[in-house]
Design a protein around this motif. Structure first.
Motif, mmCIF file in Angstrom:
data_model
loop_
_atom_site.group_PDB
_atom_site.id
_atom_site.type_symbol
_atom_site.label_atom_id
_atom_site.label_comp_id
_atom_site.label_asym_id
_atom_site.label_seq_id
_atom_site.Cartn_x
_atom_site.Cartn_y
_atom_site.Cartn_z
ATOM 1 N N MET A 173 0.833 -1.197 0.000
ATOM 2 C CA MET A 173 0.000 0.000 0.000
ATOM 3 C C MET A 173 0.875 1.257 0.000
ATOM 4 O O MET A 173 0.616 2.210 -0.734
ATOM 5 N N LEU A 174 1.937 1.271 0.791
ATOM 6 C CA LEU A 174 2.844 2.422 0.812
ATOM 7 C C LEU A 174 3.524 2.600 -0.545
ATOM 8 O O LEU A 174 3.722 3.720 -1.014
ATOM 9 N N GLN A 175 3.869 1.485 -1.165
ATOM 10 C CA GLN A 175 4.498 1.541 -2.490
ATOM 11 C C GLN A 175 3.525 2.125 -3.521
ATOM 12 O O GLN A 175 3.906 2.981 -4.319
ATOM 13 N N ARG A 176 2.262 1.680 -3.493
ATOM 14 C CA ARG A 176 1.264 2.217 -4.430
ATOM 15 C C ARG A 176 1.063 3.715 -4.241
ATOM 16 O O ARG A 176 0.833 4.438 -5.193
ATOM 17 N N ARG A 177 1.169 4.167 -3.002
ATOM 18 C CA ARG A 177 0.993 5.593 -2.713
ATOM 19 C C ARG A 177 2.293 6.379 -2.910
ATOM 20 O O ARG A 177 2.346 7.570 -2.642
#
Length: 189
Positions: free
Chosen positions: A31-35
């Motif tokens: 999720m952090l990577q997608r954001r």
């Protein structure tokens, strides 16, 4: 602006992250990577939070030089936690609690102080983004008081993103977010 992502530790039992907890941590990392958060520092306080932090780091392809900051999250007296847990079970919002509970205001002040201290250290190290993994259920209390949408009590893997003004003197009102875990916890407490 310094960005500090505070994430509640993934599920753990007897000081070890469980298999389910590893899935939660990996999900947080994705999720952090997608954001598109570019984490430059990991902060944790004990083995389960370190395990969670390292799984998240692997998921975002970050090779950390982990820092153990045992004092980052303030220690709360047990009666304070019990009162906040009780209010959380009543589905109180963060705003309700800050209006009605003096102890919550003290926890908020401690959380703000810890975030500002970390931001100052990030400033010295020329870092923009840090990920803090903690056991604290109430890391959201440093959010701006007008944001009613943030629930009281974080579940495993839930995150709160804070922005700290460039002078590292105050938490930015306009830069914060609550990010629920994509793999929910079995329980908040």
């Amino acid at each position: 602006m310094k960005t500090i992502i505070v994430c509640r530790c993934a599920q753990s039992v007897n000081g070890e992250v469980t298999g389910y907890g590893f899935m939660q941590a990996h999900s947080v990392g994705k999720m952090l990577q997608r954001r598109q958060f570019k984490v430059q520092r990991l902060v944790y306080c004990d083995p389960p939070t370190q395990q969670t932090a390292m799984v998240i780091a692997a998921a975002i392809h970050f090779s950390p030089r982990p820092e153990e900051m045992l004092c980052f999250m303030p220690k709360y007296k047990e009666n304070v936690l019990e009162e906040l847990k009780m209010l959380s079970k009543l589905h109180a919002t963060m705003n309700d609690v800050l209006r009605e509970c003096e102890k919550a205001c003290l926890v908020r002040a401690q959380m703000n102080k810890a975030l500002l201290c970390l931001a100052k250290d990030m400033q010295r190290a020329q870092e923009e983004t840090a990920l803090v993994v903690t056991h604290s259920l109430f890391a959201e209390l440093a959010s701006p008081p007008y944001d009613c949408s943030i629930p009281l009590g974080l579940g495993e893997g839930d995150c709160v993103v804070y922005g700290v003004e460039e002078d590292t003197q105050k938490i930015a009102d306009h830069m914060h977010a609550y990010i629920p875990a994509s793999i929910p916890s079995h329980s908040k407490f």
